[in-house]
Design a protein around this motif. Structure first.
Motif, PDB file in Angstrom:
ATOM      1  N   LEU A 383      50.061  47.459  60.013  1.00  0.00           N
ATOM      2  CA  LEU A 383      49.273  48.689  59.865  1.00  0.00           C
ATOM      3  C   LEU A 383      50.275  49.787  58.951  1.00  0.00           C
ATOM      4  O   LEU A 383      49.590  50.583  58.222  1.00  0.00           O
ATOM      5  N   ALA A 384      51.469  49.591  59.001  1.00  0.00           N
ATOM      6  CA  ALA A 384      52.291  50.419  58.257  1.00  0.00           C
ATOM      7  C   ALA A 384      52.046  50.364  56.706  1.00  0.00           C
ATOM      8  O   ALA A 384      52.131  51.561  56.137  1.00  0.00           O
ATOM      9  N   ILE A 385      52.120  49.418  56.364  1.00  0.00           N
ATOM     10  CA  ILE A 385      51.916  49.040  54.876  1.00  0.00           C
ATOM     11  C   ILE A 385      50.629  48.826  54.551  1.00  0.00           C
ATOM     12  O   ILE A 385      50.255  48.478  53.476  1.00  0.00           O
ATOM     13  N   ASP A 386      49.465  48.857  55.439  1.00  0.00           N
ATOM     14  CA  ASP A 386      48.015  48.614  54.902  1.00  0.00           C
ATOM     15  C   ASP A 386      47.664  49.423  53.787  1.00  0.00           C
ATOM     16  O   ASP A 386      46.974  48.722  52.882  1.00  0.00           O
ATOM     17  N   PRO A 387      47.915  50.734  53.875  1.00  0.00           N
ATOM     18  CA  PRO A 387      47.455  51.626  52.645  1.00  0.00           C
ATOM     19  C   PRO A 387      48.001  51.071  51.136  1.00  0.00           C
ATOM     20  O   PRO A 387      47.348  51.038  50.276  1.00  0.00           O
ATOM     21  N   ILE A 388      49.210  50.633  51.371  1.00  0.00           N
ATOM     22  CA  ILE A 388      49.868  49.985  49.952  1.00  0.00           C
ATOM     23  C   ILE A 388      49.311  48.728  49.517  1.00  0.00           C
ATOM     24  O   ILE A 388      48.925  48.728  48.352  1.00  0.00           O
ATOM     25  N   LEU A 389      48.969  47.875  50.658  1.00  0.00           N
ATOM     26  CA  LEU A 389      48.173  46.623  50.076  1.00  0.00           C
ATOM     27  C   LEU A 389      46.935  46.784  49.832  1.00  0.00           C
ATOM     28  O   LEU A 389      46.203  46.182  49.136  1.00  0.00           O
ATOM     29  N   ASP A 390      46.267  47.819  50.378  1.00  0.00           N
ATOM     30  CA  ASP A 390      44.762  48.048  50.485  1.00  0.00           C
ATOM     31  C   ASP A 390      44.289  48.741  48.997  1.00  0.00           C
ATOM     32  O   ASP A 390      43.324  48.389  48.367  1.00  0.00           O
ATOM     33  N   MET A 391      45.317  49.274  48.200  1.00  0.00           N
ATOM     34  CA  MET A 391      44.840  49.670  47.088  1.00  0.00           C
ATOM     35  C   MET A 391      44.616  48.528  46.027  1.00  0.00           C
ATOM     36  O   MET A 391      43.482  48.527  45.150  1.00  0.00           O
ATOM     37  N   MET A 392      45.355  47.254  46.020  1.00  0.00           N
ATOM     38  CA  MET A 392      45.294  46.446  45.171  1.00  0.00           C
ATOM     39  C   MET A 392      44.062  45.463  45.617  1.00  0.00           C
ATOM     40  O   MET A 392      43.234  44.905  44.729  1.00  0.00           O
ATOM     41  N   ARG A 393      44.035  45.272  46.942  1.00  0.00           N
ATOM     42  CA  ARG A 393      42.834  44.681  47.491  1.00  0.00           C
ATOM     43  C   ARG A 393      41.466  45.123  47.073  1.00  0.00           C
ATOM     44  O   ARG A 393      40.404  44.526  46.658  1.00  0.00           O
ATOM     45  N   THR A 394      41.248  46.550  47.185  1.00  0.00           N
ATOM     46  CA  THR A 394      40.088  47.318  46.874  1.00  0.00           C
ATOM     47  C   THR A 394      39.632  47.067  45.039  1.00  0.00           C
ATOM     48  O   THR A 394      38.440  46.767  44.790  1.00  0.00           O
ATOM     49  N   ALA A 395      40.748  47.234  44.497  1.00  0.00           N
ATOM     50  CA  ALA A 395      40.743  46.983  42.841  1.00  0.00           C
ATOM     51  C   ALA A 395      40.127  45.661  42.631  1.00  0.00           C
ATOM     52  O   ALA A 395      39.317  45.751  41.886  1.00  0.00           O
ATOM     53  N   THR A 396      40.421  44.478  43.501  1.00  0.00           N
ATOM     54  CA  THR A 396      40.069  43.208  43.127  1.00  0.00           C
ATOM     55  C   THR A 396      38.523  43.135  43.688  1.00  0.00           C
ATOM     56  O   THR A 396      37.725  42.570  42.995  1.00  0.00           O
ATOM     57  N   ASN A 397      38.325  43.553  44.840  1.00  0.00           N
ATOM     58  CA  ASN A 397      37.227  43.793  45.398  1.00  0.00           C
ATOM     59  C   ASN A 397      35.956  44.235  44.336  1.00  0.00           C
ATOM     60  O   ASN A 397      34.944  43.704  44.218  1.00  0.00           O
ATOM     61  N   VAL A 398      36.181  45.515  43.922  1.00  0.00           N
ATOM     62  CA  VAL A 398      35.412  46.284  42.778  1.00  0.00           C
ATOM     63  C   VAL A 398      35.175  45.187  41.535  1.00  0.00           C
ATOM     64  O   VAL A 398      34.000  45.343  41.057  1.00  0.00           O
ATOM     65  N   ALA A 399      36.306  44.847  40.911  1.00  0.00           N
ATOM     66  CA  ALA A 399      36.146  43.894  39.850  1.00  0.00           C
ATOM     67  C   ALA A 399      35.137  42.849  40.125  1.00  0.00           C
ATOM     68  O   ALA A 399      34.414  42.336  39.224  1.00  0.00           O
ATOM     69  N   GLY A 400      35.430  42.077  41.300  1.00  0.00           N
ATOM     70  CA  GLY A 400      34.431  40.894  41.561  1.00  0.00           C
ATOM     71  C   GLY A 400      33.093  41.363  41.745  1.00  0.00           C
ATOM     72  O   GLY A 400      32.128  40.557  41.351  1.00  0.00           O
ATOM     73  N   GLN A 401      32.750  42.523  42.172  1.00  0.00           N
ATOM     74  CA  GLN A 401      31.490  43.277  42.428  1.00  0.00           C
ATOM     75  C   GLN A 401      30.684  43.532  41.150  1.00  0.00           C
ATOM     76  O   GLN A 401      29.539  43.576  40.854  1.00  0.00           O
ATOM     77  N   VAL A 402      31.678  43.754  40.025  1.00  0.00           N
ATOM     78  CA  VAL A 402      31.080  43.762  38.548  1.00  0.00           C
ATOM     79  C   VAL A 402      30.722  42.530  37.799  1.00  0.00           C
ATOM     80  O   VAL A 402      29.771  42.122  37.163  1.00  0.00           O
ATOM     81  N   VAL A 403      31.947  41.561  38.106  1.00  0.00           N
ATOM     82  CA  VAL A 403      31.885  40.286  37.494  1.00  0.00           C
ATOM     83  C   VAL A 403      30.780  39.468  37.826  1.00  0.00           C
ATOM     84  O   VAL A 403      30.011  39.039  36.793  1.00  0.00           O
ATOM     85  N   THR A 404      30.255  39.368  39.149  1.00  0.00           N
ATOM     86  CA  THR A 404      29.125  38.572  39.482  1.00  0.00           C
ATOM     87  C   THR A 404      27.770  38.788  38.868  1.00  0.00           C
ATOM     88  O   THR A 404      27.035  38.029  38.376  1.00  0.00           O
ATOM     89  N   PRO A 405      27.601  40.060  38.907  1.00  0.00           N
ATOM     90  CA  PRO A 405      26.291  40.301  38.154  1.00  0.00           C
ATOM     91  C   PRO A 405      26.341  39.968  36.630  1.00  0.00           C
ATOM     92  O   PRO A 405      25.228  39.534  36.081  1.00  0.00           O
ATOM     93  N   ILE A 406      27.463  40.325  36.058  1.00  0.00           N
ATOM     94  CA  ILE A 406      27.471  40.016  34.711  1.00  0.00           C
ATOM     95  C   ILE A 406      27.381  38.491  34.614  1.00  0.00           C
ATOM     96  O   ILE A 406      26.555  38.120  33.605  1.00  0.00           O
ATOM     97  N   ILE A 407      28.046  37.724  35.224  1.00  0.00           N
ATOM     98  CA  ILE A 407      27.834  36.146  35.067  1.00  0.00           C
ATOM     99  C   ILE A 407      26.503  35.610  35.138  1.00  0.00           C
ATOM    100  O   ILE A 407      25.860  35.056  34.595  1.00  0.00           O
TER     101      ILE A 407
END
Length: 440
Positions: A383-407
């Motif tokens: 829990l203590a480091i979740d915000p630090i990890l979550d930044m990169m996780r969410t950026a990856t999520n959103v990139a995938g949400q754009v990639v899939t419709p494009i493909i």
């Protein structure tokens, strides 16, 4: 007779800021936030730390405020508008199929990194006094949680999974009723446009929100906190980077026949905002705009992007739970076998909707741990480091949400390749339009 020289007025500071590219504003907020956070921690400046925390918290609250009406109306409109899309059923099936394929690749990368690096060994972390989360993530909770018992509660408690379920039902009912339901569809479109306009004002505050969120993390946690979690943190960032920059590039190149560099040029504003806001749903208007700017037809993007924002989570639901499960097992000295790794992959693909596009992935982690029979108290370690990890996780999520419709659009022959090859414009200039209204 002489005339007075014309007065020249230099642009105001606010005008100069508005003319600065949005990504530059975000980076400036990031750098300034790190600096102020370091000052607050090193100098023990409590008022500065409190101010940074308040600014960051307010920004996230404003994003979350728009989540219920945004998700509900976006999905109602997108489902209802599928009747206007040629081969809508095939597009929907292929979108879900590519969601599945990329999730499997992401979870395989997460498991591979976890097995290679052993993130939980040698951490010497104490688990004494840790408690399991109150809101568990068992399969029973997940399945029963899809169906709301109270419509009002689903919105007031921001249960995105239940909101998505109700929106799909309403959208399908609109299609079934046809012209009789036109007033409902028009109302949904109007509310969606109002919500997006208001949310766009919040998004313009992203540089200030970035300053507060990053500054709060540095002031509160510092760098010492990361030492016991150094391997885990590196695994998450490396795994997400591999998916974000390598896997997506290869898929765009070989599955879509596209130049990956143009994708990053066009999608970067959404990826950047996702990194600092840590909310896929909060980034939804920007995500949809970059998707359309990259040549995906607005009618299809209006369906694929909202569903992706609530179910497509390569970072939070694939890479993170696979590595975190290995981490927790090693901290508690529990050996995992091949069946356990298969279960992790299964949970990551099927249960990704449990994250529901909100900040954090605790529900997905508890779902994974409970399926494997690992101690849920292990969630407390992260829990203590979740915000630090979550930044990169969410950026990856959103990139995938754009990639899939494009493909999918590229393979179906409906992608505007000229627009994809030349993404133009600063996304902060004006709010996104409603695809249905634009089509009308």
């Amino acid at each position: 007779m002489s005339t007075a020289p014309e007065a020249t007025s230099s642009p105001s500071v606010l005008a100069r800021i508005r003319k600065t590219p949005f990504w530059v504003q975000i980076v400036a907020g990031l750098v300034l936030g790190v600096g102020l956070g370091y000052v607050a921690r090193a100098g023990d400046v409590s008022w500065l730390a409190t101010t940074l925390e308040t600014v960051g918290k307010t920004f996230v609250q404003l994003l979350k405020l728009a989540v219920p009406p945004l998700v509900f109306t976006a999905i109602v409109v997108s489902v209802a508008n599928l009747r206007n899309v040629t081969n809508a059923a095939r597009l929907a099936v292929r979108t879900l199929l590519w969601f599945l394929i990329t999730s499997l690749i992401a979870v395989a990368i997460g498991l591979g990194l976890g097995l290679l690096t052993d993130p939980g060994k040698g951490t010497n972390l104490s688990t004494e006094g840790l408690k399991a989360p109150k809101g568990g993530g068992t399969w029973v909770d997940f399945l029963t949680g899809i169906f709301p018992t109270n419509i009002v509660t689903a919105f007031t408690e921001v249960n995105v999974l239940q909101i998505v379920f109700m929106a799909v039902v309403v959208g399908a009912a609109v299609i079934k009723l046809g012209t009789k339901a036109e007033p409902v569809l028009k109302l949904s479109e109007s509310v969606l446009e109002l919500t997006q306009t208001a949310l766009w004002w919040v998004i313009r505050l992203s540089p200030l929100g970035t300053l507060g969120l990053i500054g709060k993390s540095v002031a509160k946690y510092g760098w010492d906190l990361l030492k016991p979690f150094a391997t885990l943190t590196a695994d998450i960032y490396v795994g997400c980077a591999l998916v974000l920059f390598v896997v997506y590039s290869l898929l765009l190149k070989f599955a879509g026949g596209l130049n990956p560099l143009n994708f990053y040029r066009g999608a970067w504003p959404a990826i950047q905002l996702a990194f600092v806001s840590r909310s896929s749903v909060g980034t939804l208007p920007v995500t949809r705009r970059v998707t359309e700017r990259l040549g995906v037809p607005s009618e299809y993007a209006s369906f694929a992007v909202p569903f992706g924002a609530t179910t497509k989570m390569d970072g939070c639901a694939a890479i993170y739970p696979s590595i975190a499960a290995i981490f927790v097992a090693q901290v508690y000295n529990i050996d995992l076998g091949i069946k356990d790794y298969i279960l992790i992959a299964f949970v990551s693909v099927i249960g990704s909707a449990a994250t529901a596009g909100l900040t954090g992935a605790i529900v997905m982690l508890t779902l994974t741990l409970s399926t494997l029979g690992l101690p849920l108290e292990g969630v407390g370690l992260l829990l203590a480091i979740d915000p630090i990890l979550d930044m990169m996780r969410t950026a990856t999520n959103v990139a995938g949400q754009v990639v899939t419709p494009i493909i999918v659009a590229a393979r179906e022959g409906i992608l505007d390749r000229e627009a994809y090859n030349s993404p133009k414009g600063d996304l902060i200039d004006e709010p996104a339009t409603i695809p249905a209204a634009a089509a009308a």
